[in-house]
Design a protein around this motif. Structure first.
Motif, mmCIF file in Angstrom:
data_model
loop_
_atom_site.group_PDB
_atom_site.id
_atom_site.type_symbol
_atom_site.label_atom_id
_atom_site.label_comp_id
_atom_site.label_asym_id
_atom_site.label_seq_id
_atom_site.Cartn_x
_atom_site.Cartn_y
_atom_site.Cartn_z
ATOM 1 N N ASN A 298 0.717 -1.407 0.084
ATOM 2 C CA ASN A 298 0.031 0.132 -0.051
ATOM 3 C C ASN A 298 0.804 1.294 -0.015
ATOM 4 O O ASN A 298 1.884 1.355 0.791
ATOM 5 N N VAL A 299 0.701 2.106 -0.705
ATOM 6 C CA VAL A 299 0.941 3.362 -0.898
ATOM 7 C C VAL A 299 0.258 4.264 0.148
ATOM 8 O O VAL A 299 -0.740 4.612 0.125
ATOM 9 N N LEU A 300 1.130 4.550 1.353
ATOM 10 C CA LEU A 300 0.457 5.452 2.329
ATOM 11 C C LEU A 300 0.696 6.898 2.115
ATOM 12 O O LEU A 300 -0.204 7.622 2.421
ATOM 13 N N ASP A 301 1.700 7.150 1.218
ATOM 14 C CA ASP A 301 2.055 8.699 1.214
ATOM 15 C C ASP A 301 2.933 9.067 -0.127
ATOM 16 O O ASP A 301 3.838 7.939 -0.282
ATOM 17 N N ALA A 302 2.840 9.855 -0.864
ATOM 18 C CA ALA A 302 3.832 10.295 -1.863
ATOM 19 C C ALA A 302 3.977 11.734 -1.902
ATOM 20 O O ALA A 302 2.929 12.285 -2.091
ATOM 21 N N GLU A 303 5.030 12.343 -1.970
ATOM 22 C CA GLU A 303 5.483 13.757 -2.286
ATOM 23 C C GLU A 303 6.214 14.176 -2.767
ATOM 24 O O GLU A 303 7.324 13.468 -2.836
ATOM 25 N N PHE A 304 6.500 15.406 -3.504
ATOM 26 C CA PHE A 304 7.784 16.017 -4.175
ATOM 27 C C PHE A 304 8.601 16.224 -3.072
ATOM 28 O O PHE A 304 8.108 16.917 -2.091
ATOM 29 N N VAL A 305 9.812 16.094 -3.364
ATOM 30 C CA VAL A 305 10.774 16.303 -2.136
ATOM 31 C C VAL A 305 11.647 17.484 -2.918
ATOM 32 O O VAL A 305 11.996 18.575 -2.278
ATOM 33 N N ALA A 306 12.347 17.476 -4.094
ATOM 34 C CA ALA A 306 13.355 18.292 -4.394
ATOM 35 C C ALA A 306 13.308 18.108 -6.019
ATOM 36 O O ALA A 306 13.043 17.028 -6.436
ATOM 37 N N GLY A 307 13.509 19.395 -6.809
ATOM 38 C CA GLY A 307 14.041 19.393 -8.207
ATOM 39 C C GLY A 307 15.004 20.016 -8.223
ATOM 40 O O GLY A 307 15.639 20.928 -7.473
ATOM 41 N N ALA A 308 15.928 19.751 -9.178
ATOM 42 C CA ALA A 308 17.294 20.531 -9.150
ATOM 43 C C ALA A 308 17.643 20.271 -10.811
ATOM 44 O O ALA A 308 17.519 19.330 -11.478
ATOM 45 N N THR A 309 18.437 21.183 -11.338
ATOM 46 C CA THR A 309 19.147 21.173 -12.416
ATOM 47 C C THR A 309 20.406 21.205 -12.605
ATOM 48 O O THR A 309 21.201 21.267 -13.708
ATOM 49 N N ALA A 310 20.985 21.029 -11.254
ATOM 50 C CA ALA A 310 22.487 20.870 -10.861
ATOM 51 C C ALA A 310 22.561 19.781 -10.011
ATOM 52 O O ALA A 310 21.824 19.769 -9.058
ATOM 53 N N LEU A 311 23.466 18.892 -9.816
ATOM 54 C CA LEU A 311 23.569 18.006 -9.036
ATOM 55 C C LEU A 311 23.863 18.525 -7.496
ATOM 56 O O LEU A 311 23.206 18.012 -6.673
ATOM 57 N N GLY A 312 24.507 19.579 -7.455
ATOM 58 C CA GLY A 312 24.991 20.221 -6.302
ATOM 59 C C GLY A 312 23.627 20.865 -5.542
ATOM 60 O O GLY A 312 23.458 21.115 -4.486
ATOM 61 N N GLN A 313 22.531 20.943 -6.349
ATOM 62 C CA GLN A 313 21.268 21.498 -5.734
ATOM 63 C C GLN A 313 20.585 20.392 -5.063
ATOM 64 O O GLN A 313 19.295 20.782 -4.294
ATOM 65 N N LEU A 314 20.821 19.136 -5.515
ATOM 66 C CA LEU A 314 19.923 17.776 -4.861
ATOM 67 C C LEU A 314 20.271 17.724 -3.207
ATOM 68 O O LEU A 314 21.554 17.972 -2.886
ATOM 69 N N PRO A 315 19.296 17.292 -2.439
ATOM 70 C CA PRO A 315 19.683 16.977 -0.936
ATOM 71 C C PRO A 315 20.253 15.674 -1.066
ATOM 72 O O PRO A 315 20.259 14.955 -1.965
ATOM 73 N N ALA A 316 21.016 15.404 -0.064
ATOM 74 C CA ALA A 316 21.787 14.140 0.242
ATOM 75 C C ALA A 316 20.790 13.067 0.341
ATOM 76 O O ALA A 316 19.665 13.257 0.904
#
Length: 187
Positions: free
Chosen positions: A12-30
């Motif tokens: 069962n999928v309990l929840d799904a949400e957008f976390v981050a978007g980035a146009t450069a790798l350094g912008q992504l969260p760990a």
């Protein structure tokens, strides 16, 4: 898992949400959880597949125009199987090949995608999506070879199977399997 330790297929999928978007790798969260990337040509159905898997209609933006995913987008999914919960991050990568974007913008996606696939510590696999009506293209072969070279496990999914007459579905999947010499999941 059931009482004998076997998976019974009830997730069962309990929840799904957008976390981050980035146009450069350094912008992504760990990475916090295991990540699975979704890669394929522009307009092959990556966003629609993710929406279907997470049982949401509009979590991931979809469009009929190629090249609308222009950034790496991460979506967190919370799942439950029986009494166990798990988190997984699904990563929607920009499409490659034809897109209604400038050549400069399309060229910038290559290093972004390759950098993510080769250097992301949380990445556990990649779903490579192929439009069953188009078959395997040279870009798809290059992606599979690249994934192999960086030790990322690909799972091939042939999308848009519903667009073919039922009599042509099995032969189309078989043709893709022959081209790539690996299993293909029809969707």
């Amino acid at each position: 898992m059931n009482t004998e330790g076997r998976y019974n297929g009830r997730m069962n999928v309990l929840d799904a949400e957008f976390v981050a978007g980035a146009t450069a790798l350094g912008q992504l969260p760990a990475p916090t959880f295991a990540e699975v990337a979704f890669a394929g040509r522009s307009n092959v159905g990556k966003s629609s597949l993710i929406n279907n898997l997470v049982q949401r209609k509009k979590l991931v933006r979809t469009s009929g125009a190629p090249g609308c995913t222009r950034a790496i987008n991460i979506f967190r999914v919370r799942l439950r199987s029986n009494d166990e919960e798990a988190h997984l991050d699904l990563v929607d990568l920009p499409g490659y090949g034809y897109a209604q974007r400038s050549k400069t913008e399309r060229r910038s996606w290559g290093p972004l995608i390759e950098g993510f696939l080769s250097d992301r510590p949380g990445l556990r696999g990649a779903i490579v999506i192929i439009d069953v009506r188009r078959g395997v293209q040279s870009d798809d072969i290059q992606l599979l070879e690249f994934l192999e070279s960086v030790s990322v496990t690909p799972i091939l999914v042939a999308t848009k199977i519903d667009k073919l007459p039922s009599s042509k579905r099995k032969p189309a999947i078989a043709a893709i399997r022959r081209q790539v010499d690996r299993p293909v999941v029809p969707y």
